[in-house]
Design an enzyme around this catalytic site. Structure first.
Site, mmCIF file in Angstrom:
data_model
loop_
_atom_site.group_PDB
_atom_site.id
_atom_site.type_symbol
_atom_site.label_atom_id
_atom_site.label_comp_id
_atom_site.label_asym_id
_atom_site.label_seq_id
_atom_site.Cartn_x
_atom_site.Cartn_y
_atom_site.Cartn_z
ATOM 1 C CD GLU A 147 -29.653 -23.328 19.871
ATOM 2 O OE1 GLU A 147 -29.239 -22.146 19.923
ATOM 3 O OE2 GLU A 147 -30.504 -23.792 20.637
ATOM 4 C CD GLU A 390 -24.818 -39.648 17.847
ATOM 5 O OE1 GLU A 390 -24.612 -40.341 18.846
ATOM 6 O OE2 GLU A 390 -25.478 -40.035 16.874
HETATM 7 C C1 LIG Z 1 -24.053 -34.705 9.024
HETATM 8 C C2 LIG Z 1 -24.298 -34.152 10.380
HETATM 9 C C3 LIG Z 1 -25.409 -34.563 11.106
HETATM 10 C C4 LIG Z 1 -25.683 -34.004 12.367
HETATM 11 N N1 LIG Z 1 -26.816 -34.382 13.045
HETATM 12 C C5 LIG Z 1 -27.134 -33.759 14.226
HETATM 13 C C6 LIG Z 1 -28.358 -34.064 14.912
HETATM 14 O O1 LIG Z 1 -29.134 -34.934 14.489
HETATM 15 N N2 LIG Z 1 -28.655 -33.362 16.036
HETATM 16 C C7 LIG Z 1 -27.813 -32.427 16.552
HETATM 17 O O2 LIG Z 1 -28.139 -31.838 17.593
HETATM 18 N N3 LIG Z 1 -26.631 -32.126 15.927
HETATM 19 C C8 LIG Z 1 -26.287 -32.760 14.788
HETATM 20 N N4 LIG Z 1 -25.093 -32.465 14.132
HETATM 21 C C9 LIG Z 1 -24.225 -31.446 14.695
HETATM 22 C C10 LIG Z 1 -23.015 -32.014 15.391
HETATM 23 O O3 LIG Z 1 -23.396 -32.612 16.605
HETATM 24 C C11 LIG Z 1 -22.015 -30.886 15.562
HETATM 25 O O4 LIG Z 1 -21.526 -30.586 14.277
HETATM 26 C C12 LIG Z 1 -20.878 -31.235 16.480
HETATM 27 O O5 LIG Z 1 -21.330 -31.296 17.807
HETATM 28 C C13 LIG Z 1 -19.720 -30.225 16.398
HETATM 29 O O6 LIG Z 1 -20.179 -28.943 16.526
HETATM 30 P P1 LIG Z 1 -19.770 -27.810 15.433
HETATM 31 O O7 LIG Z 1 -20.023 -28.383 14.104
HETATM 32 O O8 LIG Z 1 -20.443 -26.564 15.813
HETATM 33 O O9 LIG Z 1 -18.220 -27.664 15.573
HETATM 34 P P2 LIG Z 1 -17.431 -26.685 16.610
HETATM 35 O O10 LIG Z 1 -17.931 -26.959 17.981
HETATM 36 O O11 LIG Z 1 -17.515 -25.305 16.073
HETATM 37 O O12 LIG Z 1 -15.985 -27.246 16.458
HETATM 38 C C14 LIG Z 1 -15.126 -26.901 15.367
HETATM 39 C C15 LIG Z 1 -13.820 -27.644 15.551
HETATM 40 O O13 LIG Z 1 -13.213 -27.250 16.783
HETATM 41 C C16 LIG Z 1 -12.986 -28.391 17.594
HETATM 42 N N5 LIG Z 1 -13.225 -28.062 18.992
HETATM 43 C C17 LIG Z 1 -14.346 -27.537 19.551
HETATM 44 N N6 LIG Z 1 -14.211 -27.424 20.864
HETATM 45 C C18 LIG Z 1 -12.972 -27.897 21.167
HETATM 46 C C19 LIG Z 1 -12.249 -28.056 22.362
HETATM 47 N N7 LIG Z 1 -12.774 -27.736 23.544
HETATM 48 N N8 LIG Z 1 -11.004 -28.576 22.303
HETATM 49 C C20 LIG Z 1 -10.458 -28.944 21.111
HETATM 50 N N9 LIG Z 1 -11.102 -28.817 19.931
HETATM 51 C C21 LIG Z 1 -12.349 -28.303 19.966
HETATM 52 C C22 LIG Z 1 -13.969 -29.433 17.108
HETATM 53 O O14 LIG Z 1 -13.541 -30.744 17.434
HETATM 54 C C23 LIG Z 1 -13.996 -29.162 15.632
HETATM 55 O O15 LIG Z 1 -12.912 -29.802 15.025
HETATM 56 C C24 LIG Z 1 -24.793 -33.043 12.903
HETATM 57 C C25 LIG Z 1 -23.640 -32.675 12.193
HETATM 58 C C26 LIG Z 1 -23.385 -33.233 10.957
HETATM 59 C C27 LIG Z 1 -22.143 -32.839 10.215
#
Ligand SMILES: Cc1cc2nc3c(=O)[nH]c(=O)nc-3n(C[C@H](O)[C@H](O)[C@H](O)COP(=O)(O)OP(=O)(O)OC[C@H]3O[C@@H](n4cnc5c(N)ncnc54)[C@H](O)[C@@H]3O)c2cc1C
Length: 412
Positions: A147, A390
């Site tokens: 989300e 993922e």
């Molecule tokens: C093209 C694409 C397709 C996708 N398809 C799906 C799908 O089919 N279904 C679905 O459910 N999701 C999907 N996603 C979402 C994807 O799973 C998330 O983008 C991913 O889990 C990361 O979450 P976020 O983007 O909110 O990043 P955030 O969680 O906001 O993270 C931002 C940055 O902070 C870092 N970070 C976060 N937590 C930590 C920590 N504890 N320690 C160190 N670093 C940290 C992350 O590594 C990242 O670099 C998709 C995303 C993309 C880009």
């Protein structure tokens, strides 16, 4: 590899003749699968890759070709219409397709991402109802965990399921899932929602559901404008008091663990998208530098360039070994905590490699590599997605570190 579940040998060393060697060969069936998909990828995917990226249109022709070749049911069991090739079979197929198009490879990945939880914990009735259509290509599915405010931190999700007063055991789902791959084409979704206190961060506060696209209250929201992997949309799924019958709960109420088990078992499959992309990029750039003249020689004659090619080849082969091992583990049902580091290492290494290899390919082609005349810039854009989806690279590193700290990954 350390297996806590493997019995310790009593007494002296076993006779050499009794040792089972590590097998680095594919079975004859997997060999044949690899050649079939390699041919299909060269003949059908390669000529379409640039156009899919340019138009952003879903490549229905390739979906049909994958269906005709029996690739949509690779990781589904035979009694559900699949071919039973398992996660390793799907990994091998995706590696071939990703040499040319990561959007096409994603179409294959989507036969497992949303079906994983159903395969792992679904009822027989759910499997019979939802999985044969995936194998035959008559239906498609997508996976809704993320989300806008809850990506890596999935416990922050706000999608809520409350008991449906109109139906014993039924639920009403409300919320917005985002960045969902294949959301527009899907006929049904595996969706995770909070079934306990919305503020709770306890794992048993989240449950998995199967939600059909045609149900009242299910709608599509915004479609994302992506940097790469165009052709398979990502976008929002809107849920407005959607009535979900009790028989569409996957596993137990409060079974959030299922999300992690599903994702753990997916690591080799997403890794394969990275390996195929890296192989495609390295092969393309290698052929280019062999014919590109400079300083009275070819670019390939320079030792500095040869070392870059060699280092990338080492990386590719390491990624393949890690990924095939991870796939074998996942096929053996070994995707629980103890095996997480082995699975996460494969995903981390292969997807980071995709970024490095595609960057190298752009560099080796120089200005030509930056232009749309060559696929290198497309691979470079596509690769970056893989270190985010993922479980980001940072999340994988966290899981690997946890494995070492807990001695799940230990060498003693
Ligand atoms: C093209 C694409 C397709 C996708 N398809 C799906 C799908 O089919 N279904 C679905 O459910 N999701 C999907 N996603 C979402 C994807 O799973 C998330 O983008 C991913 O889990 C990361 O979450 P976020 O983007 O909110 O990043 P955030 O969680 O906001 O993270 C931002 C940055 O902070 C870092 N970070 C976060 N937590 C930590 C920590 N504890 N320690 C160190 N670093 C940290 C992350 O590594 C990242 O670099 C998709 C995303 C993309 C880009």
């Amino acid at each position: 590899m350390r297996h806590k579940d493997r019995g310790r040998r009593q007494g002296g060393a076993p006779a050499v003749g009794n040792l089972r060697p590590v097998d680095f060969e594919f079975s004859a069936e997997l060999d044949q699968l690899q050649s079939t998909v390699r041919r299909l990828a060269r003949d059908k995917v390669k000529p379409r890759a640039r156009e899919i990226d340019r138009s952003g249109e879903y490549p229905s022709d390739l979906f049909g070709a994958f269906g005709d070749a029996g690739l949509l049911g690779l990781c589904l069991p035979e009694d559900l219409g699949g071919s039973g090739a398992g996660i390793l079979g799907l990994t091998i197929a995706i590696e071939e397709v990703a040499k040319y198009s990561n959007a096409a490879a994603l179409m294959l990945l989507l036969t497992r991402l949303p079906t994983g939880p159903v395969l792992i914990a679904g009822t027989d009735e759910q499997k019979r109802r939802y999985l044969p259509g995936i194998a035959s290509g008559t239906s498609r599915a997508a996976f809704g965990l993320s989300e806008a405010q809850a990506g890596s931190d999935v416990m922050g999700m706000r999608t809520r399921a409350v008991p449906d007063s109109g139906r014993d055991g039924g639920w009403l789902l409300t919320g917005t899932k985002c960045w969902m791959s294949g959301v527009r084409e899907a006929d049904w979704y595996t969706v995770f929602a909070k079934t306990a206190d919305p503020e709770s961060r306890a794992h048993d506060s989240i449950t998995a559901f199967i939600v059909e696209r045609s149900w009242k209250g299910v709608d599509l929201g915004r479609v994302d404008h992506k940097m790469g992997v165009r052709g398979v949309d990502t976008g929002e799924l809107l849920l407005d008091s959607v009535r979900v019958p009790p028989e569409n709960v996957i596993g137990e109420v409060g079974g959030f663990r299922l999300a992690m088990l599903g994702l753990n078992s997916m690591r080799p499959i997403v890794a394969a998208r990275g390996i195929g992309l890296a192989e495609g990029a390295l092969m393309y750039a290698t052929e280019y530098v062999k014919q590109r003249a400079a300083f009275g020689r070819t670019i390939a004659d320079f030792q500095g360039i040869q070392w870059e090619i060699a280092k990338c080849a080492v990386d590719v082969e390491a990624a393949r070994l890690l990924t095939y091992r991870a796939a074998a583990l996942a096929d053996a049902g070994k995707f629980n905590k103890e095996h997480v580091p082995y699975l996460s290492i494969a995903k981390y290494h292969a997807t980071e490699l995709a970024v490095r290899a595609s960057g190298l390919a752009v560099q080796l082609l120089g200005a030509a590599g930056y232009m749309e005349d060559h696929p290198t810039e497309l691979w470079y854009r596509d690769a970056k997605q893989l270190t985010i989806v993922e479980g980001t690279s940072q999340v994988q590193l966290g899981l690997i570190a946890r494995g070492v700290l807990d001695h799940d990954l230990w060498w003693d």
